[in-house]
Design a protein around this motif. Sequence first.
Motif, PDB file in Angstrom:
ATOM      1  N   TYR A 164       0.854  -1.186   0.000  1.00 48.02           N
ATOM      2  CA  TYR A 164       0.000   0.000   0.000  1.00 48.02           C
ATOM      3  C   TYR A 164       0.889   1.234   0.000  1.00 48.02           C
ATOM      4  N   GLY A 165       0.346   2.322  -0.514  1.00 45.84           N
ATOM      5  CA  GLY A 165       1.148   3.529  -0.615  1.00 45.84           C
ATOM      6  C   GLY A 165       0.309   4.730  -0.992  1.00 45.84           C
ATOM      7  N   ALA A 166       0.979   5.875  -1.074  1.00 48.79           N
ATOM      8  CA  ALA A 166       0.312   7.128  -1.414  1.00 48.79           C
ATOM      9  C   ALA A 166       1.296   8.045  -2.113  1.00 48.79           C
ATOM     10  N   SER A 167       0.754   8.942  -2.933  1.00 51.72           N
ATOM     11  CA  SER A 167       1.567   9.922  -3.658  1.00 51.72           C
ATOM     12  C   SER A 167       0.891  11.285  -3.575  1.00 51.72           C
ATOM     13  N   ALA A 168       1.716  12.318  -3.629  1.00 50.63           N
ATOM     14  CA  ALA A 168       1.215  13.695  -3.673  1.00 50.63           C
ATOM     15  C   ALA A 168       2.122  14.484  -4.598  1.00 50.63           C
ATOM     16  N   GLY A 169       1.516  15.282  -5.460  1.00 54.08           N
ATOM     17  CA  GLY A 169       2.332  16.031  -6.413  1.00 54.08           C
ATOM     18  C   GLY A 169       1.598  17.241  -6.947  1.00 54.08           C
ATOM     19  N   VAL A 170       2.297  17.970  -7.796  1.00 51.16           N
ATOM     20  CA  VAL A 170       1.731  19.157  -8.426  1.00 51.16           C
ATOM     21  C   VAL A 170       2.204  19.188  -9.870  1.00 51.16           C
ATOM     22  N   THR A 171       1.320  19.570 -10.775  1.00 52.84           N
ATOM     23  CA  THR A 171       1.672  19.718 -12.184  1.00 52.84           C
ATOM     24  C   THR A 171       1.307  21.129 -12.631  1.00 52.84           C
ATOM     25  N   HIS A 172       2.185  21.731 -13.435  1.00 51.60           N
ATOM     26  CA  HIS A 172       1.990  23.116 -13.882  1.00 51.60           C
ATOM     27  C   HIS A 172       2.283  23.199 -15.375  1.00 51.60           C
ATOM     28  N   ASP A 173       1.403  23.899 -16.093  1.00 50.44           N
ATOM     29  CA  ASP A 173       1.541  24.083 -17.536  1.00 50.44           C
ATOM     30  C   ASP A 173       2.126  25.448 -17.838  1.00 50.44           C
ATOM     31  N   ILE A 174       3.143  25.472 -18.684  1.00 52.81           N
ATOM     32  CA  ILE A 174       3.723  26.715 -19.199  1.00 52.81           C
ATOM     33  C   ILE A 174       3.617  26.644 -20.719  1.00 52.81           C
ATOM     34  N   ASN A 175       2.529  27.218 -21.241  1.00 51.78           N
ATOM     35  CA  ASN A 175       2.203  27.048 -22.655  1.00 51.78           C
ATOM     36  C   ASN A 175       2.112  25.549 -22.964  1.00 51.78           C
ATOM     37  N   ARG A 176       2.991  25.027 -23.822  1.00 45.20           N
ATOM     38  CA  ARG A 176       2.929  23.611 -24.179  1.00 45.20           C
ATOM     39  C   ARG A 176       3.801  22.732 -23.289  1.00 45.20           C
ATOM     40  N   LEU A 177       4.556  23.351 -22.405  1.00 49.45           N
ATOM     41  CA  LEU A 177       5.433  22.600 -21.506  1.00 49.45           C
ATOM     42  C   LEU A 177       4.686  22.283 -20.217  1.00 49.45           C
ATOM     43  N   GLN A 178       4.759  21.034 -19.793  1.00 48.12           N
ATOM     44  CA  GLN A 178       4.100  20.601 -18.565  1.00 48.12           C
ATOM     45  C   GLN A 178       5.143  20.006 -17.622  1.00 48.12           C
ATOM     46  N   LEU A 179       5.208  20.534 -16.390  1.00 43.34           N
ATOM     47  CA  LEU A 179       6.140  20.063 -15.372  1.00 43.34           C
ATOM     48  C   LEU A 179       5.353  19.404 -14.249  1.00 43.34           C
ATOM     49  N   THR A 180       5.813  18.221 -13.815  1.00 42.00           N
ATOM     50  CA  THR A 180       5.136  17.496 -12.753  1.00 42.00           C
ATOM     51  C   THR A 180       6.161  17.020 -11.728  1.00 42.00           C
ATOM     52  N   LEU A 181       5.936  17.364 -10.472  1.00 43.04           N
ATOM     53  CA  LEU A 181       6.779  16.920  -9.367  1.00 43.04           C
ATOM     54  C   LEU A 181       5.906  16.098  -8.429  1.00 43.04           C
ATOM     55  N   ARG A 182       6.370  14.878  -8.109  1.00 41.49           N
ATOM     56  CA  ARG A 182       5.549  13.974  -7.297  1.00 41.49           C
ATOM     57  C   ARG A 182       6.420  13.234  -6.286  1.00 41.49           C
ATOM     58  N   GLY A 183       5.956  13.181  -5.046  1.00 40.47           N
ATOM     59  CA  GLY A 183       6.606  12.397  -4.005  1.00 40.47           C
ATOM     60  C   GLY A 183       5.728  11.218  -3.615  1.00 40.47           C
ATOM     61  N   SER A 184       6.343  10.110  -3.206  1.00 43.48           N
ATOM     62  CA  SER A 184       5.567   8.903  -2.918  1.00 43.48           C
ATOM     63  C   SER A 184       6.166   8.145  -1.739  1.00 43.48           C
ATOM     64  N   VAL A 185       5.300   7.386  -1.067  1.00 42.64           N
ATOM     65  CA  VAL A 185       5.691   6.476   0.009  1.00 42.64           C
ATOM     66  C   VAL A 185       4.952   5.165  -0.228  1.00 42.64           C
ATOM     67  N   ASP A 186       5.686   4.044  -0.237  1.00 37.63           N
ATOM     68  CA  ASP A 186       5.091   2.731  -0.459  1.00 37.63           C
ATOM     69  C   ASP A 186       5.605   1.753   0.588  1.00 37.63           C
ATOM     70  N   ARG A 187       4.719   0.875   1.020  1.00 41.46           N
ATOM     71  CA  ARG A 187       5.018  -0.087   2.075  1.00 41.46           C
ATOM     72  C   ARG A 187       4.705  -1.501   1.601  1.00 41.46           C
ATOM     73  N   SER A 188       5.577  -2.468   1.944  1.00 41.30           N
ATOM     74  CA  SER A 188       5.376  -3.882   1.634  1.00 41.30           C
ATOM     75  C   SER A 188       5.555  -4.693   2.906  1.00 41.30           C
ATOM     76  N   ASP A 189       4.550  -5.520   3.247  1.00 41.01           N
ATOM     77  CA  ASP A 189       4.591  -6.393   4.417  1.00 41.01           C
ATOM     78  C   ASP A 189       4.343  -7.829   3.984  1.00 41.01           C
ATOM     79  N   TYR A 190       5.167  -8.747   4.497  1.00 47.97           N
ATOM     80  CA  TYR A 190       5.092 -10.152   4.129  1.00 47.97           C
ATOM     81  C   TYR A 190       4.675 -10.987   5.332  1.00 47.97           C
ATOM     82  N   GLU A 191       3.672 -11.832   5.116  1.00 47.86           N
ATOM     83  CA  GLU A 191       3.205 -12.716   6.175  1.00 47.86           C
ATOM     84  C   GLU A 191       4.189 -13.868   6.373  1.00 47.86           C
ATOM     85  N   ASP A 192       4.357 -14.302   7.614  1.00 45.34           N
ATOM     86  CA  ASP A 192       5.223 -15.435   7.894  1.00 45.34           C
ATOM     87  C   ASP A 192       4.643 -16.705   7.277  1.00 45.34           C
ATOM     88  N   GLY A 193       5.529 -17.605   6.816  1.00 47.28           N
ATOM     89  CA  GLY A 193       5.098 -18.877   6.259  1.00 47.28           C
ATOM     90  C   GLY A 193       4.917 -19.926   7.337  1.00 47.28           C
TER      91      GLY A 193
END
Length: 414
Positions: A164-193
Amino acid sequence: MTQRQVRVPRATVSSLPPAPPPPPPPQRRRPAADLDPYAPLGLRLGNVVLRPALTSSLGYDSNPERAASSARKGSPFSRTEGELEIQSDWNVHELRGRLRGGYSEFFRNRDASRPDGEGTLDLRLDASRDTRILLETRTRLDTQRPGSPDLTAAVTGRPLVYQYGASAGVTHDINRLQLTLRGSVDRSDYEDGKLSNGGIVSQADRNQTQYGLRLRAAYEVTPGFRPFVQGEVDTREFDEAVDSSGYRRSSDGVTGRVGSTFEISRQLTGEISAGYQNRKYDDGRLRNLRGLIGDAAILWSPTPLTTVTLRGTSELGDTTVAGSSGTTARRVSLEIAHALRRNLIVTGLASFGRTDYDGQSLREDATSFGARIEYRLTRTFSVRASFTHERLNSTSQGSDYTANIAQVGLRVQF
């Protein structure tokens, strides 16, 4: 009649001409449900449309645990699967998502019974005409097969994997140029066998958290062609500094890629990207894991009744196999769907995947192909039937398997 009695008639002033009738309201685009008489209408909750669905199936699996051919034991099974699609209908901003969860119960092999699921929920906030805030949450529930190289012992059942995880970012258009900055956090948990003698195989050394930061610059050459360049840095931190084999698996990665979204015509759309990743581990005995990465998703509709979907991916992953830095996994899949009638759809599927374990002579090739048919009775009810053949060839002794899965079920959607 005297002159005084004679009156010159007044000139009458006519009233203003009546206002023209208001123009007719613009015709709204008909929703897909109106164009397709068998598409679900959905349930409206304010300005949000929900499309729930439930599928119940019965079938037979010749190898539920994906064991070696000599040890496989077939079983009939039942499967229940629920879905929910979410789509907002707002003037500004957008909310959309898809959730899916299922459970397969095998009557002759209870240990093989397992859940699965995945979901995403995206929220776009329009801060201004050129600036948008992007928020995303995601989750996935999966299981490991008993013969997986990352399981250090022969376990019973299929240990769960929570991601499970989440992301947050912002995108901005400058005429035809589009800039996107995004940060993310993801977690992985494994059950014991669980072992057959009641013992436990701990997988706590595989639990990890990944932090990432990504910057993308895209330029719209034409409305249907938008190339981009992207850079990303990430850190993977394991809960336990040293794994069961004595290696420090935490790492830092740097990734660069170029690609483009495209729409050559209304019949051919997609996105393709390719790049290079370098991952450095805390343990000096593990050499850097580096290699080509990429993604491709192409949708082609040669006729109104036929849809061809091609997907491919190449990525670098983690492993706990002693002496191996990580894995290089490449997968490709092809799906061809054809509508024999508006309510009768036949789909063919095929996929191939190869996983190489860096630093070890270990490789796994997974192949699957199958067919699915769907007969839509009404907007609400449809009948589905499918057959799938799976095969795994591995350089690890005793890990090869084959499986045939057939099922038929009833789907209810709103």
